[in-house]
Design a protein around this motif. Structure first.
Motif, mmCIF file in Angstrom:
data_model
loop_
_atom_site.group_PDB
_atom_site.id
_atom_site.type_symbol
_atom_site.label_atom_id
_atom_site.label_comp_id
_atom_site.label_asym_id
_atom_site.label_seq_id
_atom_site.Cartn_x
_atom_site.Cartn_y
_atom_site.Cartn_z
ATOM 1 N N TYR A 96 -2.459 5.535 2.650
ATOM 2 C CA TYR A 96 -1.524 4.757 3.577
ATOM 3 C C TYR A 96 -0.419 5.796 4.164
ATOM 4 O O TYR A 96 -0.203 5.722 5.381
ATOM 5 C CB TYR A 96 -0.842 3.901 2.406
ATOM 6 C CG TYR A 96 0.541 3.047 3.192
ATOM 7 C CD1 TYR A 96 -0.094 1.769 4.067
ATOM 8 C CD2 TYR A 96 1.645 3.389 3.170
ATOM 9 C CE1 TYR A 96 1.083 1.148 4.784
ATOM 10 C CE2 TYR A 96 2.740 2.695 3.856
ATOM 11 C CZ TYR A 96 2.233 1.560 4.680
ATOM 12 O OH TYR A 96 3.395 0.862 5.239
ATOM 13 N N HIS A 97 -0.078 6.865 3.366
ATOM 14 C CA HIS A 97 0.907 7.912 4.028
ATOM 15 C C HIS A 97 0.216 8.717 4.898
ATOM 16 O O HIS A 97 0.795 8.961 5.943
ATOM 17 C CB HIS A 97 1.477 8.641 2.723
ATOM 18 C CG HIS A 97 2.183 7.995 1.723
ATOM 19 N ND1 HIS A 97 3.507 7.536 2.164
ATOM 20 C CD2 HIS A 97 2.092 7.707 0.562
ATOM 21 C CE1 HIS A 97 3.998 6.954 0.854
ATOM 22 N NE2 HIS A 97 3.118 6.827 0.131
ATOM 23 N N THR A 124 -0.306 4.435 -2.047
ATOM 24 C CA THR A 124 -1.663 5.312 -1.911
ATOM 25 C C THR A 124 -1.424 6.154 -0.895
ATOM 26 O O THR A 124 -0.884 6.275 0.247
ATOM 27 C CB THR A 124 -2.545 4.043 -1.368
ATOM 28 O OG1 THR A 124 -2.322 3.665 -0.057
ATOM 29 C CG2 THR A 124 -2.882 2.825 -2.402
ATOM 30 N N PHE A 135 0.877 -1.230 0.021
ATOM 31 C CA PHE A 135 -0.049 0.030 -0.021
ATOM 32 C C PHE A 135 0.935 1.242 0.154
ATOM 33 O O PHE A 135 0.357 2.302 0.401
ATOM 34 C CB PHE A 135 -0.980 0.039 1.048
ATOM 35 C CG PHE A 135 -1.825 -1.269 1.264
ATOM 36 C CD1 PHE A 135 -3.124 -1.201 0.523
ATOM 37 C CD2 PHE A 135 -1.775 -2.057 2.064
ATOM 38 C CE1 PHE A 135 -3.912 -2.296 0.407
ATOM 39 C CE2 PHE A 135 -2.536 -3.245 2.215
ATOM 40 C CZ PHE A 135 -3.745 -3.349 1.300
ATOM 41 N N HIS A 136 2.013 1.044 -0.095
ATOM 42 C CA HIS A 136 3.184 2.344 -0.175
ATOM 43 C C HIS A 136 2.757 3.317 -1.088
ATOM 44 O O HIS A 136 3.267 4.325 -0.795
ATOM 45 C CB HIS A 136 4.614 1.889 -0.299
ATOM 46 C CG HIS A 136 5.088 0.905 0.750
ATOM 47 N ND1 HIS A 136 5.361 1.215 1.965
ATOM 48 C CD2 HIS A 136 4.924 -0.509 0.836
ATOM 49 C CE1 HIS A 136 5.526 0.178 2.850
ATOM 50 N NE2 HIS A 136 5.461 -1.041 2.066
ATOM 51 N N ASP A 183 3.757 3.555 11.565
ATOM 52 C CA ASP A 183 3.812 2.465 10.538
ATOM 53 C C ASP A 183 3.583 1.134 11.478
ATOM 54 O O ASP A 183 4.465 0.333 11.644
ATOM 55 C CB ASP A 183 5.239 2.329 9.938
ATOM 56 C CG ASP A 183 5.284 1.593 8.526
ATOM 57 O OD1 ASP A 183 4.389 0.724 8.448
ATOM 58 O OD2 ASP A 183 6.054 1.639 7.851
ATOM 59 N N ILE A 185 0.079 6.544 8.134
ATOM 60 C CA ILE A 185 1.210 6.435 8.937
ATOM 61 C C ILE A 185 1.723 7.646 9.197
ATOM 62 O O ILE A 185 2.093 7.457 10.582
ATOM 63 C CB ILE A 185 2.628 6.285 7.512
ATOM 64 C CG1 ILE A 185 2.262 4.896 7.128
ATOM 65 C CG2 ILE A 185 3.893 6.247 8.188
ATOM 66 C CD1 ILE A 185 2.410 3.570 7.945
#
Length: 72
Positions: free
Chosen positions: A8-9, A5, A2-3, A17, A12
Motif C-alpha cells: 500500500y505504501h 501493508t 490497507f494502511h 493516494d 501510494i
C-alpha cells in the motif's frame, strides 16, 4: 484498511493516494449536488400562485372536460 501493508505504501508513493482523492472528489460532488437539488424557498408572490384545486362537478353530473353534463 490497507494502511499497514508495505505494498500500500509503495503504491501510494508510485501512484498517489487514489482512494483519498476519490473520497475527496465524491464529497465535493455530494455537496454540489445537495446545493443544486435543495428545493427553493416558497414565496407567495403573484408569479408563484398555488395551483387551482381540481374541478368537481355538482352531484348528478358527470365529469367531462371542460364542462360537467347532467348524467343520462
Amino acid at each position: 484498511m490497507f494502511h499497514e501493508t508495505p505494498i500500500y505504501h509503495r503504491l501510494i508513493a508510485e501512484r498517489g493516494d487514489i482512494p483519498a482523492q476519490v473520497r475527496g472528489e465524491a464529497q465535493r460532488l455530494q455537496s454540489t449536488l445537495e446545493r443544486l437539488i435543495r428545493p427553493a424557498p416558497r414565496t407567495n408572490s403573484p408569479s408563484h400562485r398555488p395551483a387551482a384545486p381540481p374541478h368537481s362537478c355538482p352531484p348528478g353530473h358527470q365529469a367531462r372536460s371542460p364542462r360537467c353534463r347532467p348524467e343520462p
